[in-house]
Design a protein around this motif. Sequence first.
Motif, PDB file in Angstrom:
ATOM      1  N   MET A 160       1.052  -1.183   0.036  1.00 45.35           N
ATOM      2  CA  MET A 160      -0.199   0.054  -0.008  1.00 45.35           C
ATOM      3  C   MET A 160       0.959   1.317   0.097  1.00 45.35           C
ATOM      4  O   MET A 160       1.950   1.175   0.795  1.00 45.35           O
ATOM      5  CB  MET A 160      -0.957   0.112   1.284  1.00 45.35           C
ATOM      6  CG  MET A 160      -1.933  -1.307   1.178  1.00 45.35           C
ATOM      7  SD  MET A 160      -2.817  -1.457   2.593  1.00 45.35           S
ATOM      8  CE  MET A 160      -1.755  -2.840   3.162  1.00 45.35           C
ATOM      9  N   VAL A 161       0.471   2.412  -0.996  1.00 45.05           N
ATOM     10  CA  VAL A 161       1.320   3.487  -1.171  1.00 45.05           C
ATOM     11  C   VAL A 161       0.156   4.667  -1.105  1.00 45.05           C
ATOM     12  O   VAL A 161      -0.929   4.705  -1.118  1.00 45.05           O
ATOM     13  CB  VAL A 161       1.939   3.626  -2.318  1.00 45.05           C
ATOM     14  CG1 VAL A 161       3.003   2.508  -2.310  1.00 45.05           C
ATOM     15  CG2 VAL A 161       1.100   3.214  -3.478  1.00 45.05           C
ATOM     16  N   THR A 162       0.813   5.879  -0.813  1.00 42.32           N
ATOM     17  CA  THR A 162       0.185   7.085  -1.004  1.00 42.32           C
ATOM     18  C   THR A 162       0.309   7.438  -2.531  1.00 42.32           C
ATOM     19  O   THR A 162       1.428   7.877  -2.737  1.00 42.32           O
ATOM     20  CB  THR A 162       0.634   7.874   0.000  1.00 42.32           C
ATOM     21  OG1 THR A 162       0.254   7.358   1.235  1.00 42.32           O
ATOM     22  CG2 THR A 162      -0.178   9.576  -0.333  1.00 42.32           C
ATOM     23  N   ALA A 177       4.726  17.363  -1.243  1.00 42.80           N
ATOM     24  CA  ALA A 177       5.340  16.392  -0.583  1.00 42.80           C
ATOM     25  C   ALA A 177       5.312  16.460   1.203  1.00 42.80           C
ATOM     26  O   ALA A 177       6.253  16.584   1.758  1.00 42.80           O
ATOM     27  CB  ALA A 177       6.597  16.358  -0.898  1.00 42.80           C
ATOM     28  N   PRO A 178       3.930  16.364   1.373  1.00 41.37           N
ATOM     29  CA  PRO A 178       3.936  16.484   2.950  1.00 41.37           C
ATOM     30  C   PRO A 178       4.551  15.094   3.772  1.00 41.37           C
ATOM     31  O   PRO A 178       4.439  14.295   3.145  1.00 41.37           O
ATOM     32  CB  PRO A 178       2.435  16.630   3.070  1.00 41.37           C
ATOM     33  CG  PRO A 178       1.831  15.896   1.578  1.00 41.37           C
ATOM     34  CD  PRO A 178       2.732  16.281   0.873  1.00 41.37           C
ATOM     35  N   LYS A 179       5.182  15.446   4.857  1.00 38.93           N
ATOM     36  CA  LYS A 179       5.677  14.105   5.513  1.00 38.93           C
ATOM     37  C   LYS A 179       4.964  13.908   6.421  1.00 38.93           C
ATOM     38  O   LYS A 179       5.218  12.618   7.369  1.00 38.93           O
ATOM     39  CB  LYS A 179       7.174  14.962   5.873  1.00 38.93           C
ATOM     40  CG  LYS A 179       8.157  14.964   4.710  1.00 38.93           C
ATOM     41  CD  LYS A 179       9.709  15.308   5.420  1.00 38.93           C
ATOM     42  CE  LYS A 179      10.719  15.454   4.225  1.00 38.93           C
ATOM     43  NZ  LYS A 179      10.209  16.251   3.037  1.00 38.93           N
ATOM     44  N   VAL A 304      -2.305  11.495 -17.068  1.00 42.03           N
ATOM     45  CA  VAL A 304      -0.828  10.775 -17.480  1.00 42.03           C
ATOM     46  C   VAL A 304       0.093  11.807 -17.049  1.00 42.03           C
ATOM     47  O   VAL A 304       0.232  12.769 -17.451  1.00 42.03           O
ATOM     48  CB  VAL A 304      -0.877  10.400 -19.046  1.00 42.03           C
ATOM     49  CG1 VAL A 304       0.380  10.185 -19.252  1.00 42.03           C
ATOM     50  CG2 VAL A 304      -2.014   9.398 -19.294  1.00 42.03           C
ATOM     51  N   GLY A 305       1.327  11.331 -16.431  1.00 43.90           N
ATOM     52  CA  GLY A 305       2.569  12.001 -15.759  1.00 43.90           C
ATOM     53  C   GLY A 305       2.131  12.828 -14.785  1.00 43.90           C
ATOM     54  O   GLY A 305       3.046  13.658 -14.552  1.00 43.90           O
ATOM     55  N   LYS A 306       0.994  13.048 -14.195  1.00 45.60           N
ATOM     56  CA  LYS A 306       0.757  13.763 -13.131  1.00 45.60           C
ATOM     57  C   LYS A 306       0.547  13.303 -11.937  1.00 45.60           C
ATOM     58  O   LYS A 306       0.579  13.894 -10.689  1.00 45.60           O
ATOM     59  CB  LYS A 306      -0.745  14.758 -13.364  1.00 45.60           C
ATOM     60  CG  LYS A 306      -0.741  15.379 -14.579  1.00 45.60           C
ATOM     61  CD  LYS A 306      -2.156  15.970 -14.990  1.00 45.60           C
ATOM     62  CE  LYS A 306      -1.987  16.511 -16.224  1.00 45.60           C
ATOM     63  NZ  LYS A 306      -3.567  17.125 -16.539  1.00 45.60           N
ATOM     64  N   VAL A 307       0.363  12.074 -11.751  1.00 51.13           N
ATOM     65  CA  VAL A 307       0.462  11.258 -10.319  1.00 51.13           C
ATOM     66  C   VAL A 307       1.802  10.748  -9.964  1.00 51.13           C
ATOM     67  O   VAL A 307       2.413  10.137 -10.646  1.00 51.13           O
ATOM     68  CB  VAL A 307      -0.691  10.059 -10.410  1.00 51.13           C
ATOM     69  CG1 VAL A 307      -0.844   9.826  -8.955  1.00 51.13           C
ATOM     70  CG2 VAL A 307      -2.087  10.921 -10.796  1.00 51.13           C
ATOM     71  N   LYS A 308       2.153  10.881  -8.898  1.00 44.63           N
ATOM     72  CA  LYS A 308       3.575  10.183  -8.141  1.00 44.63           C
ATOM     73  C   LYS A 308       3.253   9.587  -6.918  1.00 44.63           C
ATOM     74  O   LYS A 308       2.263   9.699  -6.184  1.00 44.63           O
ATOM     75  CB  LYS A 308       4.305  11.753  -7.984  1.00 44.63           C
ATOM     76  CG  LYS A 308       4.528  12.711  -9.028  1.00 44.63           C
ATOM     77  CD  LYS A 308       5.335  11.705 -10.297  1.00 44.63           C
ATOM     78  CE  LYS A 308       5.570  12.783 -11.392  1.00 44.63           C
ATOM     79  NZ  LYS A 308       6.157  12.355 -12.673  1.00 44.63           N
ATOM     80  N   TYR A 309       4.023   8.731  -6.656  1.00 45.76           N
ATOM     81  CA  TYR A 309       4.341   8.257  -5.416  1.00 45.76           C
ATOM     82  C   TYR A 309       4.705   9.067  -4.339  1.00 45.76           C
ATOM     83  O   TYR A 309       5.626   9.760  -4.583  1.00 45.76           O
ATOM     84  CB  TYR A 309       5.169   6.780  -5.227  1.00 45.76           C
ATOM     85  CG  TYR A 309       4.587   5.718  -6.122  1.00 45.76           C
ATOM     86  CD1 TYR A 309       3.411   5.193  -6.075  1.00 45.76           C
ATOM     87  CD2 TYR A 309       5.144   5.384  -7.448  1.00 45.76           C
ATOM     88  CE1 TYR A 309       2.868   3.973  -7.048  1.00 45.76           C
ATOM     89  CE2 TYR A 309       4.595   4.452  -8.389  1.00 45.76           C
ATOM     90  CZ  TYR A 309       3.458   3.859  -8.077  1.00 45.76           C
ATOM     91  OH  TYR A 309       2.962   2.668  -8.891  1.00 45.76           O
ATOM     92  N   LEU A 310       4.022   9.127  -3.130  1.00 45.62           N
ATOM     93  CA  LEU A 310       4.583  10.143  -2.014  1.00 45.62           C
ATOM     94  C   LEU A 310       5.181   8.904  -0.655  1.00 45.62           C
ATOM     95  O   LEU A 310       4.135   8.116  -0.557  1.00 45.62           O
ATOM     96  CB  LEU A 310       3.639  10.980  -1.602  1.00 45.62           C
ATOM     97  CG  LEU A 310       3.841  11.656  -0.464  1.00 45.62           C
ATOM     98  CD1 LEU A 310       4.657  12.715  -0.738  1.00 45.62           C
ATOM     99  CD2 LEU A 310       2.481  12.432   0.138  1.00 45.62           C
TER     100      LEU A 310
END
Length: 451
Positions: A160-162, A177-179, A304-310
């Motif tokens: 599971m990822v954000t 990029a909230p921690k 497309v190209g807009k979603v990243k793993y955090l």
Amino acid sequence: MLRTRRRTGTARWNAALAAGVTSLALVLAGCGGSGSGDKQSSGGSTQTSGVTITVALASDPPPKAALAAFTKDTGITVNWVNIDWDSLQSKISAAATAKTYFADATNVDWSRVGQLGKLKWFYPMDTYVDTKAMEADVPQLASFTVDGHVVGVPYDASFMVTTVNTELFQKAGANPAPKTIDEYTDALKTIKAKGVAEHPLNIPFAAAEGLSTYWYETTGAFGGTVLDKDGKPQFTSPDSAGYKAAQWMVDALKTGLVPPGNINVTDSQGQQNLMAKGQVASTFSDYSGNVGTLYNIKASSSVVGKVKYLPTPGASGPAANLSNPDGVGIPKEAKYPNAAAKFIEWFTATEQQADFAGVNGPEKTFATYPIPSHLSAVQQMVAKGNLVGGTDLEPMLKGSKPVFEGGAPSWYPKFSNAVYTNLHAAATGSMSVEQAMKTIGDTANQLASGS
């Protein structure tokens, strides 16, 4: 993705345990042949050459050339059977209950490890394969270990990822990029306040397994665990991580961070219809691999190209990601357990997973293969640029943890049913979070005590 299902079948799994014998006809129709050979008793043949084994998984088969090469090297022919996940679980339980041959190698899901271990329906893989040598390179092997024995070997690295839509975060001037959980929540509130997304957070509140796993990941992010090693609940106190996670999720719906319609949305629906369409800005508990297999696919996505793993925001900093992988094991009624072990060793080997993942050319690629279970294979993918978001996913896999210490309990399906039923009820307002946590906790205590 390799798997052709999501885990929503806990009720059906319970029914299958009770109705194993009556489901036997389905087992024979699905994979077995006819004749006396179907009723092979435990112990099977030790023969490993000149035999045909049945491998039953919820997946299309690997490339024909790969299977042909395996047969040439070992003398073992593979009869691959693709069965949807829910039906597969029913067939596994029916065959085991009736002590009838079904397959030589088949699915071992992380959430079923406790049950399968207790019922002893599968051979311990550590007696056939050097699982000790795998431990350092296969972080999720722990999810398949019960009472010191490995029930199955993971063949993918689902965890599971954000995920965040960085364009929407940046458009609102929110921190992409909230921690911490607080920073993450503030960013979502900013996105909503600026009108960039009316309801920026995707939480699947439908009464289904996806709601349970979302809560597990959120509980981990808040710094706690759901159950202790004895199966006792760790979430009934208001100051516990599980209680805070449930309250945070329900409050997110009530304050409009989550779309009102999500009360009946499943995990896959939220990913496909909300996150992939830019209707929401983030999914706190998404699935590893979704960026490359869903959000970056033009045919199914407008982001497309807009979603990243955090790195998943936690109580005081990034939290560990929880594992929900699939494994493969050998049923006790297998005709050729030793041959099945050779297949599993080949199928889950670093070199083969690298081939499946496209590291060594398109002709060796397993088109629907997800993230390899071997860290070394993932590192090869990252080095060659074969894994979308690989530099983010690699450390997440390395630090991933089992949902439950010591593996999922044997009564997990009943527990998960209590989790998603009561969390759904809390979201609808038919009960409070306090009542939901108490009811789930009471269920866990009853199940852990054997009552």
